[in-house]
Design a protein around this motif. Sequence first.
Motif, PDB file in Angstrom:
ATOM      1  N   ARG A 177      22.751  31.284  29.152  1.00 20.61           N
ATOM      2  CA  ARG A 177      21.484  30.742  28.649  1.00 20.61           C
ATOM      3  C   ARG A 177      20.253  30.537  29.728  1.00 20.61           C
ATOM      4  O   ARG A 177      19.029  31.009  29.201  1.00 20.61           O
ATOM      5  CB  ARG A 177      21.466  29.407  27.898  1.00 20.61           C
ATOM      6  CG  ARG A 177      22.537  29.612  26.654  1.00 20.61           C
ATOM      7  CD  ARG A 177      22.796  28.148  26.004  1.00 20.61           C
ATOM      8  NE  ARG A 177      23.710  28.254  24.888  1.00 20.61           N
ATOM      9  CZ  ARG A 177      23.286  28.306  23.768  1.00 20.61           C
ATOM     10  NH1 ARG A 177      22.111  28.598  23.389  1.00 20.61           N
ATOM     11  NH2 ARG A 177      24.256  28.281  22.597  1.00 20.61           N
ATOM     12  N   ALA A 188      27.563  36.151  25.073  1.00 21.43           N
ATOM     13  CA  ALA A 188      26.779  35.373  23.999  1.00 21.43           C
ATOM     14  C   ALA A 188      27.494  34.240  23.608  1.00 21.43           C
ATOM     15  O   ALA A 188      28.785  34.367  23.236  1.00 21.43           O
ATOM     16  CB  ALA A 188      26.535  36.514  22.808  1.00 21.43           C
ATOM     17  N   ARG A 212      24.221  33.684  16.563  1.00 23.48           N
ATOM     18  CA  ARG A 212      22.635  33.472  16.211  1.00 23.48           C
ATOM     19  C   ARG A 212      21.993  33.643  17.757  1.00 23.48           C
ATOM     20  O   ARG A 212      20.954  34.201  17.543  1.00 23.48           O
ATOM     21  CB  ARG A 212      22.401  31.837  15.645  1.00 23.48           C
ATOM     22  CG  ARG A 212      20.867  31.504  15.533  1.00 23.48           C
ATOM     23  CD  ARG A 212      20.817  30.388  14.999  1.00 23.48           C
ATOM     24  NE  ARG A 212      19.172  30.021  15.089  1.00 23.48           N
ATOM     25  CZ  ARG A 212      18.698  28.872  14.301  1.00 23.48           C
ATOM     26  NH1 ARG A 212      19.418  28.205  13.511  1.00 23.48           N
ATOM     27  NH2 ARG A 212      17.470  28.905  14.504  1.00 23.48           N
ATOM     28  N   TRP A 213      22.388  32.882  18.725  1.00 21.19           N
ATOM     29  CA  TRP A 213      21.861  33.202  19.971  1.00 21.19           C
ATOM     30  C   TRP A 213      21.835  34.750  20.260  1.00 21.19           C
ATOM     31  O   TRP A 213      20.716  35.122  20.757  1.00 21.19           O
ATOM     32  CB  TRP A 213      22.601  32.506  21.120  1.00 21.19           C
ATOM     33  CG  TRP A 213      22.019  32.422  22.409  1.00 21.19           C
ATOM     34  CD1 TRP A 213      21.098  31.821  22.988  1.00 21.19           C
ATOM     35  CD2 TRP A 213      22.049  33.620  23.463  1.00 21.19           C
ATOM     36  NE1 TRP A 213      20.669  32.129  24.133  1.00 21.19           N
ATOM     37  CE2 TRP A 213      21.479  33.313  24.505  1.00 21.19           C
ATOM     38  CE3 TRP A 213      23.087  34.707  23.397  1.00 21.19           C
ATOM     39  CZ2 TRP A 213      21.138  34.075  25.650  1.00 21.19           C
ATOM     40  CZ3 TRP A 213      22.976  35.557  24.610  1.00 21.19           C
ATOM     41  CH2 TRP A 213      22.218  35.462  25.404  1.00 21.19           C
ATOM     42  N   HIS A 214      22.770  35.560  20.091  1.00 16.64           N
ATOM     43  CA  HIS A 214      22.624  36.897  20.473  1.00 16.64           C
ATOM     44  C   HIS A 214      21.573  37.623  19.469  1.00 16.64           C
ATOM     45  O   HIS A 214      21.073  38.414  19.897  1.00 16.64           O
ATOM     46  CB  HIS A 214      24.356  37.379  20.080  1.00 16.64           C
ATOM     47  CG  HIS A 214      24.444  38.776  20.427  1.00 16.64           C
ATOM     48  ND1 HIS A 214      25.740  39.346  20.027  1.00 16.64           N
ATOM     49  CD2 HIS A 214      23.916  39.587  21.161  1.00 16.64           C
ATOM     50  CE1 HIS A 214      25.803  40.474  20.969  1.00 16.64           C
ATOM     51  NE2 HIS A 214      24.532  40.796  21.271  1.00 16.64           N
ATOM     52  N   ALA A 238      24.458  40.025  26.904  1.00 21.48           N
ATOM     53  CA  ALA A 238      24.504  39.280  25.603  1.00 21.48           C
ATOM     54  C   ALA A 238      25.428  39.721  24.959  1.00 21.48           C
ATOM     55  O   ALA A 238      26.290  38.912  24.303  1.00 21.48           O
ATOM     56  CB  ALA A 238      23.175  39.804  24.972  1.00 21.48           C
ATOM     57  N   LYS A 286      16.907  33.247  29.710  1.00 25.53           N
ATOM     58  CA  LYS A 286      15.570  32.958  29.732  1.00 25.53           C
ATOM     59  C   LYS A 286      14.622  33.645  30.905  1.00 25.53           C
ATOM     60  O   LYS A 286      13.617  33.948  30.798  1.00 25.53           O
ATOM     61  CB  LYS A 286      15.365  31.501  29.991  1.00 25.53           C
ATOM     62  CG  LYS A 286      15.868  30.761  28.650  1.00 25.53           C
ATOM     63  CD  LYS A 286      15.696  29.258  28.714  1.00 25.53           C
ATOM     64  CE  LYS A 286      16.398  28.461  27.598  1.00 25.53           C
ATOM     65  NZ  LYS A 286      16.318  26.960  27.756  1.00 25.53           N
ATOM     66  N   SER A 301      26.949  32.290  21.093  1.00 26.69           N
ATOM     67  CA  SER A 301      27.012  32.210  19.644  1.00 26.69           C
ATOM     68  C   SER A 301      26.459  33.482  18.753  1.00 26.69           C
ATOM     69  O   SER A 301      25.528  34.121  19.737  1.00 26.69           O
ATOM     70  CB  SER A 301      26.217  31.090  18.998  1.00 26.69           C
ATOM     71  OG  SER A 301      24.818  31.005  19.261  1.00 26.69           O
ATOM     72  N   HIS A 333      14.242  39.028  20.275  1.00 26.91           N
ATOM     73  CA  HIS A 333      13.102  38.884  21.311  1.00 26.91           C
ATOM     74  C   HIS A 333      12.956  39.880  22.179  1.00 26.91           C
ATOM     75  O   HIS A 333      11.725  40.437  22.426  1.00 26.91           O
ATOM     76  CB  HIS A 333      13.628  37.728  22.117  1.00 26.91           C
ATOM     77  CG  HIS A 333      12.362  37.382  23.252  1.00 26.91           C
ATOM     78  ND1 HIS A 333      12.290  36.026  23.056  1.00 26.91           N
ATOM     79  CD2 HIS A 333      11.681  38.103  23.693  1.00 26.91           C
ATOM     80  CE1 HIS A 333      11.341  35.753  24.118  1.00 26.91           C
ATOM     81  NE2 HIS A 333      10.956  36.876  24.639  1.00 26.91           N
ATOM     82  N   ASP A 349      19.078  36.424  18.161  1.00 26.86           N
ATOM     83  CA  ASP A 349      17.577  35.786  18.467  1.00 26.86           C
ATOM     84  C   ASP A 349      17.084  36.772  19.851  1.00 26.86           C
ATOM     85  O   ASP A 349      16.130  37.048  20.109  1.00 26.86           O
ATOM     86  CB  ASP A 349      17.534  34.495  18.886  1.00 26.86           C
ATOM     87  CG  ASP A 349      17.662  33.750  17.377  1.00 26.86           C
ATOM     88  OD1 ASP A 349      17.373  34.176  16.389  1.00 26.86           O
ATOM     89  OD2 ASP A 349      18.003  32.592  17.475  1.00 26.86           O
ATOM     90  N   THR A 350      18.089  36.757  20.600  1.00 26.48           N
ATOM     91  CA  THR A 350      18.111  37.389  22.110  1.00 26.48           C
ATOM     92  C   THR A 350      17.698  38.790  21.744  1.00 26.48           C
ATOM     93  O   THR A 350      16.559  39.397  22.655  1.00 26.48           O
ATOM     94  CB  THR A 350      19.210  37.372  22.948  1.00 26.48           C
ATOM     95  OG1 THR A 350      19.519  35.892  23.251  1.00 26.48           O
ATOM     96  CG2 THR A 350      19.007  37.994  24.511  1.00 26.48           C
TER      97      THR A 350
END
Length: 790
Positions: free
Chosen positions: A379, A412, A416-418, A408, A383, A414, A424, A420-421
């Motif tokens: 994480r 990853a 959702r994080w995957h 990722a 960033k 989760s 982005h 979103d990344t």
Amino acid sequence: MSPSVRLQEMIRVIRGARTQGEERGVIQRECAAIRAQFRQADNGTRSHNLAKLLYVHMLGYPAHFGQMECVRLIASPRYNEKRVGYLGAMMLLDEKQDASLLITNSIKNDLSHSSQYVQSLALCTLGCMGSAEMCRDLAPEIDRLLRASNSYIKKKAALCAVHIVRKVPELGELFTPASRSLLSEKNHGVLHGAVVLITELCERNPDTLEQFRKAVPELVQIMKGLVMSGYSPEHNVAGISDPFLQVRILRLLRILGRNNDTASDAVNDLLAQVATNTDSSKTAGSAVLYETVLTVMDIKSESGLRVLAVNILGRFLLNNDRNIRYISMTSLQKIVQTDHNAVQRHRGTIVDCLKDQDASVKRRALELSLALVSAVNIRSLMKELLLFLSSCPPELRAHTTSGIFNAAERYAPSQRWHIDTILHVLTTAGGDVRDETVPNLIQLITTATELHCYTVHKLYRALVTDISVQSLVQVACWCIGEYGDLLLRGECEETESVQVAEDDVLDALETVLQSHMSSPATRGFALTATMKLSTRITHNVDRIRSIVSIYGSCIDVELQQRAVEYNALFKKYDHMRAAVLERMPVIDKSSPGHTNGESTGGSIKDMEPTKRTQEVVLPQEPANQVCDLLDLLGGSGEPPQPSPALSTTALGPVSSTAGGDLLDLLGGLDVTPVPPSVIVYEKNGVTLKLQTDKQTDTGMTITLTATNSTDRDITSLTLQAAVPKSVQLQMKAPSGDVIPAHGLGQVTQTVLLNNPNKVSLKMRVRVCYTSQDVVCQDTVQIDSFPSPAW
């Protein structure tokens, strides 16, 4: 300018020339005068003329006519003429020219001369341009001079022996006894030359390496004397005693200690002393410490010593000199797999180097940052990488996006994080992602069942905001087509509730269809999404029918065919439309024929009647073949009725109907036949496959696919192809130059072959890539090509 002018006067006139033509004229006149004087008998000016000719040679003008004059001057008894003659030989002669053989006897005579300076001239010349034949003839003389009492001569002889060993490796045994005795010398030059010679001998002969391992204690004592007490004050550089000799000894100890426990144990204490007592504030000290680090990492050193070496590299990262920062990150990149935790301590400093102005430092920092990503720091480090992506130079974007996707996928925390990344990255640098990113993301979204509502809302907002990023628009259109009912419902727990009207969604898709920025593939996604919405909305079906009918006469054949088939669904097959456009099932990425969003091979198999294939609408080539979009109707339970144009070997017996038109595709076929592929190259973990996508009487379209099974990315991949002269070849742009590790991605390149004379097709492919900082290059011959699926 008079022909008899001095060298200084000629240089002044040449430098005073205002144009290149004027300079050329001056040099031509002077060269003509020099030629005329060379033809005359000994007039006492031969050395001056040759010196002027050497200056002309340094300016890049022809001076080959002075080669024989060099031979004459070398044979002269006068030292000043002999000196210029040897200098001319080193500049104008090389081992490929016959004139070099004429000076062999003169060199042999001068090696036995009473003057050490004449001997030095002969040694320097032999060490500079001696051919293999000259080295074989004069090697005994060099061995004799290595045992001389004069330190000045022994130093020159040692360096000359190095050249001989490089030219004729089998002569190394001749110099082994003498080089071993030179380690007892106190003279700096002799000792330096001896270490260089021993290093060369050890690198070329394993038996010699074993012999010199006995000299490790002696080398350790010499090194300790340099580090602790100072060896020769006249060679002190920035407070470091003999840094050049220290570097050479450390390099030799690294070779002797590699894969040997005894030698490594004898060196460990010394390396700790060097690492703790050498000042790194000066370049000379940094050079010694860097060589120490390389030695620690290459031998069987203690764990504490390896941590100390990593800390030294960490201090280098704080140095103001960019060169030192660069070599520090290069070294850390090599050891990050074996000493991951030790390198992790310097993660903050490495990430700060991403902001460096130097492009090479920035690239190394990026590679090292990607290698440091783990499940623990994914994480925080991601960033920083995403922040870097927003401002990184264009040439690094493709590599950055590829590294972020791989990290990722592996770490990853989760889904959702995957998601979103990846979104982005697509928003920031969607034009620089690999081709397989779109199908990979679609596969990820289908598996995250509980996030469908969240994803479709987020992608819809992204689509409304910007339609210039094609990869992002394609994924957004796919999601809207699949999960449009969730979007229109407006109930999403993961994000703030926003009510979206049917007209708004159709407006967004129509904007994509009409935009000049949309590629044909993107329009295909948008048209299919529009069609799928006809079963997910209630009030705007007529508008969808009109949108689809417009593209029935589109100039793009792929889009036109899809529109025609969709119109058929509205009319003749309206009762089947809901079943055909039903939501896709979850895609299993590990299923046969699915790798990184692309089909890699396999045969057509009978599937269950209720199971439907994934609909990722990508333009298929060639356009003159019938697209199989309506094959999605395989769940109708009707027997397959393939077109008469289809091959019996691919689909079994061919049957035809009286209708025999485009809608014959409404059979039970569930998957698209995949062209067979063959492996043409497999080495160092790199596999190159070839498949034939299309074949005609005079042409062929093939695809080369490269994958990587190693644990590190393969970089700088280039494919070059050659065919017979009567065949025309066109290579499309590759999908990238980085092959992700562990088979997580691939690089594809399309090759078009035009064979108007119908000669036997053969192709030679050169594969070039960088694996673990080593450049690899191979050539493969392809004499036969697999047949296409149709």
